[in-house]
Enzyme design. Structure first.
Site, PDB file in Angstrom:
ATOM      1  N   ASP A 247      27.440  -1.639  59.594  1.00 28.34           N
ATOM      2  CA  ASP A 247      26.670  -0.993  58.536  1.00 28.34           C
ATOM      3  C   ASP A 247      25.264  -1.557  58.478  1.00 28.34           C
ATOM      4  O   ASP A 247      24.968  -2.562  59.097  1.00 28.34           O
ATOM      5  CB  ASP A 247      27.317  -1.313  57.191  1.00 28.34           C
ATOM      6  CG  ASP A 247      28.592  -0.548  56.971  1.00 28.34           C
ATOM      7  OD1 ASP A 247      29.303  -0.888  56.040  1.00 28.34           O
ATOM      8  OD2 ASP A 247      28.864   0.397  57.747  1.00 28.34           O
ATOM      9  N   LYS A 269      23.994   3.160  56.539  1.00 26.26           N
ATOM     10  CA  LYS A 269      23.811   4.279  55.615  1.00 26.26           C
ATOM     11  C   LYS A 269      22.765   3.876  54.593  1.00 26.26           C
ATOM     12  O   LYS A 269      22.953   2.895  53.891  1.00 26.26           O
ATOM     13  CB  LYS A 269      25.112   4.538  54.861  1.00 26.26           C
ATOM     14  CG  LYS A 269      26.156   5.241  55.660  1.00 26.26           C
ATOM     15  CD  LYS A 269      27.330   5.506  54.739  1.00 26.26           C
ATOM     16  CE  LYS A 269      28.603   5.666  55.535  1.00 26.26           C
ATOM     17  NZ  LYS A 269      29.778   5.436  54.726  1.00 26.26           N
ATOM     18  N   GLY A 300      29.785  -4.871  55.211  1.00 28.26           N
ATOM     19  CA  GLY A 300      29.253  -5.856  54.266  1.00 28.26           C
ATOM     20  C   GLY A 300      30.322  -6.252  53.268  1.00 28.26           C
ATOM     21  O   GLY A 300      31.186  -5.444  52.906  1.00 28.26           O
ATOM     22  N   ASP A 302      33.502  -7.269  51.516  1.00 28.45           N
ATOM     23  CA  ASP A 302      34.908  -7.097  51.868  1.00 28.45           C
ATOM     24  C   ASP A 302      35.165  -5.628  52.182  1.00 28.45           C
ATOM     25  O   ASP A 302      34.660  -4.754  51.478  1.00 28.45           O
ATOM     26  CB  ASP A 302      35.793  -7.539  50.694  1.00 28.45           C
ATOM     27  CG  ASP A 302      37.256  -7.383  51.035  1.00 28.45           C
ATOM     28  OD1 ASP A 302      37.829  -8.360  51.565  1.00 28.45           O
ATOM     29  OD2 ASP A 302      37.830  -6.298  50.816  1.00 28.45           O
ATOM     30  N   THR A 330      33.319 -10.682  48.935  1.00 30.62           N
ATOM     31  CA  THR A 330      32.673  -9.497  48.395  1.00 30.62           C
ATOM     32  C   THR A 330      31.395  -9.887  47.641  1.00 30.62           C
ATOM     33  O   THR A 330      31.245 -11.025  47.194  1.00 30.62           O
ATOM     34  CB  THR A 330      33.657  -8.728  47.498  1.00 30.62           C
ATOM     35  OG1 THR A 330      33.057  -7.497  47.122  1.00 30.62           O
ATOM     36  CG2 THR A 330      34.026  -9.516  46.257  1.00 30.62           C
ATOM     37  N   ALA A 331      30.456  -8.921  47.538  1.00 34.28           N
ATOM     38  CA  ALA A 331      29.129  -9.216  46.987  1.00 34.28           C
ATOM     39  C   ALA A 331      29.208  -9.856  45.602  1.00 34.28           C
ATOM     40  O   ALA A 331      28.463 -10.791  45.304  1.00 34.28           O
ATOM     41  CB  ALA A 331      28.304  -7.942  46.932  1.00 34.28           C
ATOM     42  N   MET A 382      26.336  -0.957  43.473  1.00 29.67           N
ATOM     43  CA  MET A 382      25.614   0.311  43.603  1.00 29.67           C
ATOM     44  C   MET A 382      25.153   0.815  42.235  1.00 29.67           C
ATOM     45  O   MET A 382      25.324   1.988  41.915  1.00 29.67           O
ATOM     46  CB  MET A 382      26.502   1.366  44.285  1.00 29.67           C
ATOM     47  CG  MET A 382      26.855   0.963  45.702  1.00 29.67           C
ATOM     48  SD  MET A 382      28.046   2.063  46.484  1.00 29.67           S
ATOM     49  CE  MET A 382      29.602   1.399  45.911  1.00 29.67           C
TER      50      MET A 382
HETATM   51  N1  SAH Z   1      32.101  -3.835  50.563  1.00 27.01           N
HETATM   52  C1  SAH Z   1      30.938  -4.411  49.914  1.00 27.01           C
HETATM   53  C2  SAH Z   1      30.298  -3.497  48.918  1.00 27.01           C
HETATM   54  C3  SAH Z   1      29.654  -2.287  49.500  1.00 27.01           C
HETATM   55  S1  SAH Z   1      28.896  -1.306  48.295  1.00 27.01           S
HETATM   56  C4  SAH Z   1      31.338  -5.743  49.267  1.00 27.01           C
HETATM   57  O1  SAH Z   1      32.526  -6.049  49.178  1.00 27.01           O
HETATM   58  O2  SAH Z   1      30.441  -6.481  48.863  1.00 27.01           O
HETATM   59  C5  SAH Z   1      27.225  -1.796  48.430  1.00 27.01           C
HETATM   60  C6  SAH Z   1      26.784  -2.537  47.197  1.00 27.01           C
HETATM   61  O3  SAH Z   1      27.206  -3.891  47.240  1.00 27.01           O
HETATM   62  C7  SAH Z   1      25.289  -2.627  47.023  1.00 27.01           C
HETATM   63  O4  SAH Z   1      24.779  -1.457  46.451  1.00 27.01           O
HETATM   64  C8  SAH Z   1      25.157  -3.789  46.085  1.00 27.01           C
HETATM   65  O5  SAH Z   1      25.453  -3.422  44.767  1.00 27.01           O
HETATM   66  C9  SAH Z   1      26.275  -4.692  46.550  1.00 27.01           C
HETATM   67  N2  SAH Z   1      25.792  -5.725  47.480  1.00 27.01           N
HETATM   68  C10 SAH Z   1      26.132  -5.896  48.775  1.00 27.01           C
HETATM   69  N3  SAH Z   1      25.522  -6.969  49.278  1.00 27.01           N
HETATM   70  C11 SAH Z   1      24.799  -7.509  48.300  1.00 27.01           C
HETATM   71  C12 SAH Z   1      23.949  -8.650  48.189  1.00 27.01           C
HETATM   72  N4  SAH Z   1      23.732  -9.464  49.230  1.00 27.01           N
HETATM   73  N5  SAH Z   1      23.350  -8.899  47.005  1.00 27.01           N
HETATM   74  C13 SAH Z   1      23.554  -8.112  45.959  1.00 27.01           C
HETATM   75  N6  SAH Z   1      24.344  -7.026  45.984  1.00 27.01           N
HETATM   76  C14 SAH Z   1      24.953  -6.726  47.143  1.00 27.01           C
END
Ligand code: SAH
Length: 468
Positions: A247, A269, A300, A302, A330-331, A382
């Site tokens: 991604d 995306k 990105g 999880d 996860t973020a 998001m």
């Molecule tokens: N699967 C991912 C989430 C994907 S959705 C996970 O588990 O983290 C994408 C959203 O994740 C972004 O819009 C944002 O809200 C968040 N995100 C991902 N990486 C981030 C980061 N380094 N800092 C802040 N938000 C992040």
């Protein structure tokens, strides 16, 4: 590069060691492992060196070094610990153009000894170019742990198998795939602690390695951005993968950990514009796997948290392709740790809800009253595009406008920014600070903890600044 890393054959070549103490003995031991013909010259020698002489492993001359000693030597090591002598030996070697190592004196050495992990025939050598030997040794210890002692045996077995493999598998590609499977199978066995599996079921193992043709897809969580937050298993898959399909939301250095010759496909995306639709991605994954490749689908955070990680396994399994999911940080967890905001707090908040702010470009549909009623910390993914509607919906459902909110942009990365404010002013907060994706919104009383940790951080910084 201060030194050229290389491995030099020394078997049956004459090597001279000046000095007879413990340090010299350690160098002698190393040279012996490489099969050198060793002469030690020293007025006095340690018991270890005397023992080696007794069993005929080395020649020993109990006297002072003379300049004529260096003739016909492949390499020289000076380990006398006496500066004048070391310098004299070095000068004599330099004149005769014989490579020399003076222990603890890289300035007058032609070569230095690295810290070594020995899984003969595999050797890992670590050097900081003499700048920080203690660090080199620490890194060596870290690598020691990673490489089981059975590795040497495995490599020797592989060496024996080479001819068989070559006669069975005609193309280079097929052989590469065989070896990748061979070593992967071993790694899985050691990872699961089942080290004997290869020896007990050697025949079965080899049969499966020879006949296995199907590729494999690992859906791997890459964590929130900082490469140090990859899991060990994610790292192993990255290093094994033939193809990496990833991604946009992958930390900048994550792909540095991939195998150098792996094919990398970016299907990032951007918000609102889907460069590949999910079906195309499914087909892409299946295509590469059907060529017998080890495919890593890197996501990105999880894969199972707003990662559409459920759809890909379903599709692949229906095609009979083996697939596994490797979790990632996860973020919300990465951002919480990085900002020092606990997602739950014993006295204040007993639960946390992970939610998306956006669904197909609009405010996601939630039971807002229920969300607010639980009192849970809200970790919003998001949420930038719909932040204003989100804060309105929460306030309308009974959340206080002064509920603390943290916005964490590029969480865990060097470019991380954190701003805090109140729910009612969320839109202004985002606009004034020009917050860009990716960002997490954290909503709830736990955000106050950020202020506490932030003021602590500031105090520390002031102290540091005052001290320097
Ligand atoms: N699967 C991912 C989430 C994907 S959705 C996970 O588990 O983290 C994408 C959203 O994740 C972004 O819009 C944002 O809200 C968040 N995100 C991902 N990486 C981030 C980061 N380094 N800092 C802040 N938000 C992040």
């Amino acid at each position: 590069m201060r030194y050229l890393p290389m491995f030099r054959r020394i078997r049956r070549q004459s090597c001279l060691v000046i000095g007879g103490g413990d340090v010299a003995a350690r160098k002698v031991a190393m040279l012996l492992r490489a099969g050198a013909d060793i002469t030690v010259i020293a007025p006095k020698a340690s018991p270890t060196i005397h023992d080696l002489k007794k069993v005929g492993k080395i020649s020993l001359h109990l006297r002072r070094f003379e300049t004529t000693d260096i003739s016909n030597q492949a390499i020289i090591i000076s380990a006398t610990g006496v500066r004048e002598i070391d310098e004299m030996v070095a000068a004599t070697a330099a004149k005769a153009s014989i490579p020399i190592n003076v222990v603890d004196n890289p300035d007058i050495s032609d070569f230095i000894f690295p810290a070594v992990v020995d899984r003969d025939p595999m050797i890992v050598a670590v050097s900081t170019g003499g700048a920080a030997p203690v660090l080199a040794r620490e890194i060596r210890s870290a690598i020691e742990v990673l490489l089981p002692s059975s590795l040497g045996n495995l490599i020797r077995n592989a060496e024996k198998l080479r001819t068989t493999v070559r006669s069975h598998l005609a193309s280079v590609r097929e052989r590469q795939r065989f070896w990748a499977r061979y070593f992967r199978g071993w790694r899985t066995a050691t990872l699961t602690g089942n080290k004997n599996i290869l020896n007990q079921n050697k025949q079965n193992f080899l049969k499966s390695v020879f006949t296995e043709q199907d590729g494999h897809v690992a859906i791997v969580g890459a964590g929130p951005g900082d490469a140090d937050l990859l899991t060990l298993r994610a790292l192993q898959h990255l290093q094994d993968a033939d193809v990496i399909i990833h991604d946009r939301l992958i930390g900048p250095n994550i792909l540095d950990y991939a195998r150098r010759d792996a094919e990398q496909i970016n299907i990032g995306k951007a918000f609102g514009k889907h460069s590949h639709n999910q079906n195309e991605i499914n087909i892409l994954l299946a295509h590469h796997a059907s060529l017998g490749k080890h495919v890593v689908r890197l996501k990105g955070g999880d894969p199972f948290v707003f990662g559409r990680g459920g759809e890909e396994p379903e599709f692949l399994q229906a095609q009979g392709i083996s697939v596994e999911v490797i979790p990632g940080i996860t973020a919300s967890l990465g951002c919480a740790a990085s900002a020092g905001i606990p997602l739950t707090h014993r006295n204040a908040t007993q639960s946390v809800t992970l939610l998306t702010g956006t669904s197909t470009n609009e405010l996601a549909t939630h039971n807002w009253h229920a969300l607010v009623a639980t009192g849970a910390t809200l970790a919003v993914y998001m949420g930038l595009g719909t932040a204003n509607q989100l804060s309105n919906a929460l306030i309308k459902a009974g959340m206080h406008g002064d509920t603390p909110v943290a916005v964490i942009e590029n969480g865990t990365l060097a470019t991380e920014r954190i701003v805090v404010g109140q729910l009612a002013e969320l839109e202004r907060l985002l606009a004034e600070n020009a917050i860009r994706s990716p960002a997490m919104l954290m909503i709830g009383d736990v955000v106050d903890q950020y202020q506490i940790s932030d003021s602590k951080r500031r105090k520390e910084q002031q102290l540091l600044a005052a001290a320097s």
